[in-house]
Design a protein around this motif. Sequence first.
Motif, short mmCIF file in Angstrom:
data_model
loop_
_atom_site.label_atom_id
_atom_site.label_comp_id
_atom_site.label_asym_id
_atom_site.label_seq_id
_atom_site.Cartn_x
_atom_site.Cartn_y
_atom_site.Cartn_z
N HIS A 53 -0.37 4.85 -1.62
CA HIS A 53 -1.44 5.61 -1.40
C HIS A 53 -0.74 6.88 -0.74
CE1 HIS A 53 -3.45 6.56 2.48
NE2 HIS A 53 -4.39 5.76 2.39
N ASN B 298 -6.78 -3.24 7.26
CA ASN B 298 -5.43 -2.31 6.44
C ASN B 298 -4.09 -2.55 6.98
OD1 ASN B 298 -7.32 -1.26 4.37
ND2 ASN B 298 -7.27 0.70 5.81
N TYR C 255 -2.20 8.94 -3.94
CA TYR C 255 -3.54 8.92 -3.98
C TYR C 255 -3.49 9.66 -3.08
CZ TYR C 255 -8.45 7.66 -1.17
OH TYR C 255 -9.44 7.32 -0.44
N ALA D 101 0.51 -1.67 0.21
CA ALA D 101 0.08 0.06 -0.01
C ALA D 101 0.65 1.12 -0.55
CB ALA D 101 -0.59 -0.21 1.20
N ARG E 252 -6.89 6.40 -7.29
CA ARG E 252 -5.65 5.48 -6.66
C ARG E 252 -5.18 4.99 -8.19
NH1 ARG E 252 -10.54 5.60 -5.30
NH2 ARG E 252 -11.22 5.95 -2.99
#
Length: 282
Positions: free
Chosen positions: A128, A197, A131, A124, A230
């Motif tokens: 991230h 997560n 994003y 991630a 994303r």
Amino acid sequence: MTAITEDGVRLWASRSGEGDPLVLCHGGPGLWDMFGDMAAMLGDRASVIRWDQRGCGRSQRCAGPWTTDRFVADLDVVRRHFGLDRMTLFGHSWGAQLALSYTLAHPERVSTLIYVSGSGIVPASDWHAPYTDNLAARLGEDPERLARWRELPKRDPERALLQWTADFADHEHALEHARRMADPWFDINYECNKALNAETAGSWGTAVLRTACTSLDVPVLIIDGAEDIRPRSAVDSLEKALPRVRRVVLPKAGHLPWVEAPEGFRDELETVLGRTSRPGRR
């Protein structure tokens, strides 16, 4: 309908339409099924099965456990509840990750995986930060909306709704689309979100995962919206690893491509679900 897991948790589930089974996995983690419009769109093509994941939405609130293995087992409970030997499995966003995990664990039970708006198999941390920048930029198209989003507490439902507007490419209709997502509203399960997560942060992006994907003998259709905030480059990792994959990028669509590009989206799913004639289409 209610499917009961081995540890006694009640999962909300629904079946509609006619045809071969299509099981939908919603995003989150910690959200709920928002596929009512999609189920109506595809009801003449498939028997559409929707469900709310453990502790979320209309399913029973519980104390977890919040692990991918547990959610994969829950999905298999839903499969057995409806008496399915095999299914077309659809996952969106976090649900795409869940659907991929299920397919890797049980490839013999999945005829095709439809992977929509996922984040690939990289860590991630790879996507991230971009994003987060893209989120602020998309919200910043309306300075008042951005200011309001920033001032609201993180767990305020209005803040979630405003954040969801960034998932749509069409700024003019984004708030309308987000309100439709939020109706009906169920409390977000933040404990579930945090735990899953955190698990992903430790287990995604590994050589083991990539190797498993390279050995997956199941056809996969990847669908992206070109305007998803994303980074779509994160999905390149998955596309390159899969041996049987086709990828489609729908223009002028964000994170929920069936909302903003419904005709193109349906056409792509028809390549999996099969084509039959219907009034008004050729």
